[in-house]
Every structure is written in C-alpha cells, then in structure tokens.
Design a protein around this motif. Sequence first.
Motif, PDB file in Angstrom:
ATOM      1  N   ILE A   1       0.871  -1.186   0.000  1.00 32.15           N
ATOM      2  CA  ILE A   1       0.000   0.000   0.000  1.00 32.15           C
ATOM      3  C   ILE A   1       0.903   1.231   0.000  1.00 32.15           C
ATOM      4  O   ILE A   1       1.734   1.393   0.887  1.00 32.15           O
ATOM      5  CB  ILE A   1      -0.916   0.030   1.235  1.00 32.15           C
ATOM      6  CG1 ILE A   1      -1.835  -1.199   1.237  1.00 32.15           C
ATOM      7  CG2 ILE A   1      -1.740   1.309   1.263  1.00 32.15           C
ATOM      8  CD1 ILE A   1      -2.686  -1.320   2.497  1.00 32.15           C
ATOM      9  N   CYS A   2       0.756   2.074  -1.013  1.00 28.39           N
ATOM     10  CA  CYS A   2       1.566   3.290  -1.117  1.00 28.39           C
ATOM     11  C   CYS A   2       0.745   4.475  -0.626  1.00 28.39           C
ATOM     12  O   CYS A   2      -0.290   4.802  -1.220  1.00 28.39           O
ATOM     13  CB  CYS A   2       2.010   3.508  -2.565  1.00 28.39           C
ATOM     14  SG  CYS A   2       3.038   2.164  -3.214  1.00 28.39           S
ATOM     15  N   ASP A   3       1.203   5.090   0.445  1.00 24.76           N
ATOM     16  CA  ASP A   3       0.471   6.203   1.052  1.00 24.76           C
ATOM     17  C   ASP A   3       0.964   7.529   0.475  1.00 24.76           C
ATOM     18  O   ASP A   3       1.896   8.139   0.994  1.00 24.76           O
ATOM     19  CB  ASP A   3       0.657   6.165   2.575  1.00 24.76           C
ATOM     20  CG  ASP A   3      -0.152   7.235   3.297  1.00 24.76           C
ATOM     21  OD1 ASP A   3      -1.079   7.790   2.692  1.00 24.76           O
ATOM     22  OD2 ASP A   3       0.154   7.508   4.475  1.00 24.76           O
ATOM     23  N   GLU A   4       0.352   7.938  -0.637  1.00 25.33           N
ATOM     24  CA  GLU A   4       0.620   9.232  -1.270  1.00 25.33           C
ATOM     25  C   GLU A   4       2.053   9.377  -1.761  1.00 25.33           C
ATOM     26  O   GLU A   4       2.713  10.397  -1.539  1.00 25.33           O
ATOM     27  CB  GLU A   4       0.247  10.380  -0.321  1.00 25.33           C
ATOM     28  CG  GLU A   4      -1.232  10.394   0.026  1.00 25.33           C
ATOM     29  CD  GLU A   4      -1.632  11.579   0.900  1.00 25.33           C
ATOM     30  OE1 GLU A   4      -0.770  12.442   1.175  1.00 25.33           O
ATOM     31  OE2 GLU A   4      -2.806  11.647   1.287  1.00 25.33           O
ATOM     32  N   LEU A   5       2.548   8.362  -2.476  1.00 27.71           N
ATOM     33  CA  LEU A   5       3.841   8.514  -3.150  1.00 27.71           C
ATOM     34  C   LEU A   5       3.672   9.465  -4.331  1.00 27.71           C
ATOM     35  O   LEU A   5       2.725   9.350  -5.099  1.00 27.71           O
ATOM     36  CB  LEU A   5       4.339   7.166  -3.666  1.00 27.71           C
ATOM     37  CG  LEU A   5       4.876   6.153  -2.659  1.00 27.71           C
ATOM     38  CD1 LEU A   5       5.459   4.966  -3.404  1.00 27.71           C
ATOM     39  CD2 LEU A   5       5.919   6.765  -1.754  1.00 27.71           C
ATOM     40  N   THR A   6       4.614  10.376  -4.500  1.00 26.93           N
ATOM     41  CA  THR A   6       4.516  11.343  -5.591  1.00 26.93           C
ATOM     42  C   THR A   6       5.628  11.197  -6.622  1.00 26.93           C
ATOM     43  O   THR A   6       5.543  11.767  -7.706  1.00 26.93           O
ATOM     44  CB  THR A   6       4.556  12.777  -5.039  1.00 26.93           C
ATOM     45  OG1 THR A   6       5.763  12.963  -4.286  1.00 26.93           O
ATOM     46  CG2 THR A   6       3.349  13.041  -4.138  1.00 26.93           C
ATOM     47  N   ASP A   7       6.667  10.455  -6.314  1.00 21.46           N
ATOM     48  CA  ASP A   7       7.789  10.281  -7.239  1.00 21.46           C
ATOM     49  C   ASP A   7       7.518   9.083  -8.145  1.00 21.46           C
ATOM     50  O   ASP A   7       7.439   7.944  -7.677  1.00 21.46           O
ATOM     51  CB  ASP A   7       9.083  10.060  -6.452  1.00 21.46           C
ATOM     52  CG  ASP A   7      10.310   9.994  -7.349  1.00 21.46           C
ATOM     53  OD1 ASP A   7      10.164   9.703  -8.550  1.00 21.46           O
ATOM     54  OD2 ASP A   7      11.418  10.219  -6.837  1.00 21.46           O
TER      55      ASP A   7
END
Length: 262
Positions: free
Chosen positions: A116-122
Amino acid sequence: MYVKRRRNTPPTAPAEEVEGQLEGRNALAEALRSGRTIDKVFIASGETDRALQRLAAQAKEAGAVVVPVDRRKLDAMSVTHAHQGVITLAAAHEYATVDDILEEAAQRGENALLVICDELTDPHNLGAILRSAECAGAHGVIIPKRRSVGLTATVAKASAGAVEYMKVARVSNINNVITELKEKGVWIFGTAAEGSIPMYQADLTGPTAIVIGNEGVGMSQLVQKNCDVTVNIPMKGRISSLNASAAASILLYEAVRQRLNG
C-alpha cells in the motif's frame, strides 16, 4: 551574464505525463508480450536497428499503426528523455480492484502479499516498487487516487516492464481499504523509522499488506494509527533513512524469506 533570447524561438514546453504512453524498447516488448492493446508506435525515421524493427513489425501485426517520425519529434514527446528511438501509445492501463488482488492470491493458493503506497509522488519510486513487487511475487499494489502519481510513462519505464503484470488498484480512501483488508484477515504492517519492532520480528507469512509512506513525511498519522504493527528497518550506517522503493524492496524480500523458510 544576461543573454537575450532570440526572437521566434519560444522555449519548448515540457512534455506532460500521459497514461498509456510507453517509452523505450523494453516497454514496447513487455506490452506486446502481455497482450496489451497498442494503438500507435512512433519510431525514429531511418532507424536500422534490427531488434527495434522486429518490435515495430510485431506491433504492426498486433494491429498498431507504426509511424516513422523525426527523432526531434520523439525528443519533444518524451517525458523520460530515454525513448531509445521509440514511443508507444497504448490503451490506458485498467486499474484492478482490491478484490481482484485478493482473488489473484487465492488463485495462486498463497497468502496475500500487497504493498500500500500512502501518497507517493515520485514516479521513479512507484515504478521501482512495482518492479520489486513483481519480482517478489506480490499480488498487487494499492495507490490512492489523490495526491499520488498514477501509471504514467515514467512509472512504466522505471518498472522495467513490471507494470504490465502487476495488479494496481487505485482507491479513493486508503484508510477505508485498510479497514476492509483487516476484516478479510490481512495484517497491516506500516514502515517507519520509529516502528515498534524491527522488521525481523514481524510475522509476514500470513496475509500481509506492507504500507510505504510518502517520500517526505512518511505515513500519514491516521494511516499509521490504523496499521496493526509498525516496523523499522535496522539502520547501521550514518544515514538514518532509506527511500520508499528501497524500503519496500527490503520488506518484500523479508516476506519472501520468511515464506520460503516457513
């Protein structure tokens, strides 16, 4: 020193990330191998590389339109700056559902392993996580719809083709999904420098979801509160943190190790 810009030479606008745009030879090869619908392939005019010509021929056989273009056009279209003479426009990725991911685990007869990725932006981080998850045999990756990168060209390239095989669910609310997963028997392990136990003490053999926080601030407070356990990765050097994709890889392969030895 101030340099005056010449007339009639406006700066080139940067290409925008487009879901469905794939760049490079490996991305096209994996898209063809996975059976993804390909609409158009732009190939550098005069390109004589036989491997690339074979890929273009395969794309044409699969129903794609192959368009020779000046390499400068490819440069202008590219968002990765590493198109290798070919840019592909494929059908946008269809996102899976969380149930699809759990069903994938059931069909394989395995305990679920999710990230689960919590708001990754890269996009490079997400692409690398997809690559590690696919290599580790994980069943899916979950990302939020807002404040998070989607499946763009940069993500696809960074994933080295894994985006074609890894189920990705894009959800409205990560915390609601965590609650649903808990109800279905999945244990939620959050990663944090101040995690309550070292990762080696976490039992990752059962149905498991590994939460990776935002590159800058880590997991949000509510997500961290909703985790069953927070784990830390022992740090022996002078730098006190790893980037998101490295942390995900380490936790995924600790799960692999435990399951192989179990």
